[in-house]
Design a protein around this motif. Structure first.
Motif, short mmCIF file in Angstrom:
data_model
loop_
_atom_site.label_atom_id
_atom_site.label_comp_id
_atom_site.label_asym_id
_atom_site.label_seq_id
_atom_site.Cartn_x
_atom_site.Cartn_y
_atom_site.Cartn_z
N GLY A 116 0.83 -1.20 0.00
CA GLY A 116 0.00 0.00 0.00
C GLY A 116 0.86 1.25 0.00
O GLY A 116 1.94 1.28 0.60
N ARG A 117 0.35 2.29 -0.67
CA ARG A 117 1.15 3.51 -0.85
C ARG A 117 0.43 4.73 -0.28
O ARG A 117 -0.75 4.93 -0.54
CB ARG A 117 1.46 3.74 -2.33
N LEU A 118 1.17 5.51 0.47
CA LEU A 118 0.65 6.77 1.00
C LEU A 118 1.49 7.91 0.43
O LEU A 118 2.70 7.98 0.67
CB LEU A 118 0.75 6.79 2.53
N PRO A 119 0.87 8.83 -0.35
CA PRO A 119 1.64 9.95 -0.91
C PRO A 119 2.19 10.84 0.19
O PRO A 119 1.51 11.13 1.18
CB PRO A 119 0.59 10.70 -1.75
N LEU A 120 3.43 11.26 0.03
CA LEU A 120 4.07 12.17 0.96
C LEU A 120 4.27 13.52 0.29
O LEU A 120 4.66 13.59 -0.88
CB LEU A 120 5.42 11.62 1.43
N SER A 121 3.99 14.59 1.03
CA SER A 121 4.17 15.93 0.48
C SER A 121 4.36 16.91 1.62
O SER A 121 4.09 16.61 2.78
CB SER A 121 2.97 16.34 -0.39
N VAL A 152 4.14 11.05 10.83
CA VAL A 152 3.64 11.91 9.76
C VAL A 152 2.50 12.78 10.28
O VAL A 152 1.78 12.41 11.21
CB VAL A 152 3.13 11.10 8.54
N MET A 153 2.35 13.95 9.66
CA MET A 153 1.20 14.80 9.90
C MET A 153 0.36 14.82 8.63
O MET A 153 0.88 15.04 7.53
CB MET A 153 1.61 16.23 10.27
N LEU A 159 -5.79 12.86 0.33
CA LEU A 159 -5.19 12.98 1.65
C LEU A 159 -3.70 12.71 1.53
O LEU A 159 -3.29 11.69 0.97
CB LEU A 159 -5.83 11.96 2.60
N THR A 160 -2.89 13.63 2.02
CA THR A 160 -1.45 13.45 1.96
C THR A 160 -0.87 13.60 3.37
O THR A 160 -1.55 13.98 4.31
CB THR A 160 -0.78 14.49 1.04
#
Length: 479
Positions: free
Chosen positions: A417-422, A450-451, A461-462
């Protein structure tokens, strides 16, 4: 006595300037006398000052979790530079002569013991004999009625703004709304007033109004929901004077109630014998509240819950209030006061000791990381649906790898699973550009604090990475 370290001593200082001034006294050999008791619970000395007589200062660690500092200087900063210098001299290995406890400090210890005994006797009083805080129902009724008036006034201001349209807002109209919003200061709703001012601050600080319309409307929608909840809640308390305060959510704090520790104790919002580790720290300016805010996110070592500390320093009094800082040691406290709320509850303590972090602590921290990014996203989405919820919750996630992609960076969990980071607007400080400087081992099989942020305009949602915890180290990307 707790083992004195440079970090522990610095944790007592009001600000960085006080730390520097204290160290300068040691460097200049300003201490004419350095002494300690044989049991090591008291450090005391004399330091050259501007007058003829030296200043007498002491650091009493009889109660290690709540040291007592004393100094004869007239400084309004406390602990002053002389006390900080005294402790730094001890940390630096300066020679401290063994001496008997001074008679004045012995007398003060004796009086403190008597006060402590009296507190214990009161706490041990039979049920019903211990006096609880009494509520003046007439005064409460007047306050609630005034708060309701303030809520209605804020509602009218929002209606005027929406009916006129955000596009019509200019410097003149914003000043007019701000002048009207000042009336809220007479209605015991400082939280509502600050939330309304956030809209004015957002519009005032933007040269392109169209670019901030989505954020402004989101703030107005949150404020409208707060006003609706507040109106219903206050009306219910007016109708039933015996209705207790809401401790299931942060509504009271959103309205503007400043919780006292005595209230939290009476409501039994206390956790006993807790150890915490700070995972992230930042200081920022809250123009709407007129305060500097020192914010730290901590993990409770016994259950892995992420909690937050916030130290508010009003602009006018900032130099007289202790400025918090990053903490790299584990904090131990006998009583942890917990404010009403849900995810990332706000906490506070009065007494503490510190110890160094070790490999077992890092292993424990990593064990609490959520291993499914999909589960984390679901939990965050459910959280931010609540009108009063913090829209930027913080979570600890496990990453099989933090990888670079064509569109940026992603956190990949064990299931792929992947969660975009920005970089998100709430932080206002980028961290993604630091990831390429980490080696391969540091971004694989790691826990990542992470926040989150919900980008309404983009419908996604990032999250922004704040800290990485590997088996061997804790890497703060922002502190």
């Amino acid at each position: 006595m707790t083992e004195l370290t440079e970090a522990y001593v610095d944790s007592f200082a009001l600000n960085a300037g006080a730390i520097k001034n204290g160290k300068d006294l040691v460097r200049k050999n300003s201490f004419q006398k350095l002494a300690r008791t044989e049991d090591g619970t008291l450090l005391f000395g004399e330091c050259k000052g501007s007058g003829k007589e030296p200043y007498s200062c002491s650091a009493d660690f009889l109660k290690a979790e709540q040291p007592i500092f004393r100094c004869s200087c007239p400084s309004r900063q406390f602990p002053c530079k002389h006390i900080l210098g005294l402790m730094h001299a001890y940390v630096d290995g300066k020679t401290f002569d063994i001496a008997d406890i001074p008679s004045d400090i012995a007398d003060k210890r004796e009086k403190a013991d008597k006060r402590e005994e009296k507190k214990k006797e009161t706490a041990a009083a039979p049920e019903g004999k211990e006096s609880k805080r009494k509520v003046n129902k007439n005064a409460l009724a007047k306050k609630l009625a005034s708060q309701l008036e303030g809520i209605e006034l804020a509602h009218k201001l929002i209606q005027q703004m929406v009916q006129a349209g955000l596009a019509s807002l200019d410097m003149r109209s914003i000043r007019m709304y701000e002048d009207q919003a000042k009336q809220l200061g007479n209605h015991y709703v400082p939280g509502v007033q600050a939330t309304l001012r956030e809209v004015f601050v957002l519009i005032n600080t933007s040269d392109n109004h169209e670019a901030i319309y989505t954020e402004a409307f989101e703030q107005l929608a949150s404020l409208h929901a707060l006003l609706k909840r507040s109106r219903d809640y206050i009306k219910a308390r007016i109708e039933d004077p015996d209705l207790p305060m809401d401790i299931t959510s942060n509504l009271e704090e959103k309205i503007g109630h400043a919780w006292q520790l005595s209230e939290l104790r009476e409501l039994e919002l206390i956790r006993r014998d807790v150890e915490l580790v700070q995972l992230n720290f930042r200081s920022y300016t809250d123009e709407a509240r007129g305060e500097y805010v020192d914010e730290g996110h901590w993990l409770q070592l016994h259950d892995g819950e992420i909690v937050v500390t916030r130290n508010y320093r009003p602009f006018r009094a900032a130099k007289h209030i202790k400025e918090e800082d990053s903490v790299y040691m584990a904090v131990q406290t006998k009583e942890l006061f917990t404010y009403p709320g849900d995810l990332n509850k706000r906490v506070r303590w009065e007494e503490m000791t510190m110890r160094e972090l070790n490999d077992a602590d890092r292993k424990n921290i990593r064990s609490f990381a959520e291993r499914s990014s999909a589960a984390a996203v679901k939990a965050v989405k459910n959280h931010i649906k609540t009108p009063l919820a913090d829209k930027n919750p913080v979570m600890l996630l496990h990453a099989a790898e933090v990888a670079k992609t064509e569109n940026g960076c992603v956190l990949i969990d064990d299931q792929g699973g992947r969660l975009p980071l920005s970089n998100i607007s709430r932080i206002g400080h980028p961290t993604l550009q630091l990831l390429p400087h980490l080696n391969h081992e540091q971004i694989k099989n790691t826990a990542v604090l992470v926040m989150f942020e919900d980008h309404l305009s983009e419908g996604k949602l990032t999250a922004q990475p704040l800290t990485l915890i590997t088996e061997n180290e804790m890497i703060r990307l922002y502190y």
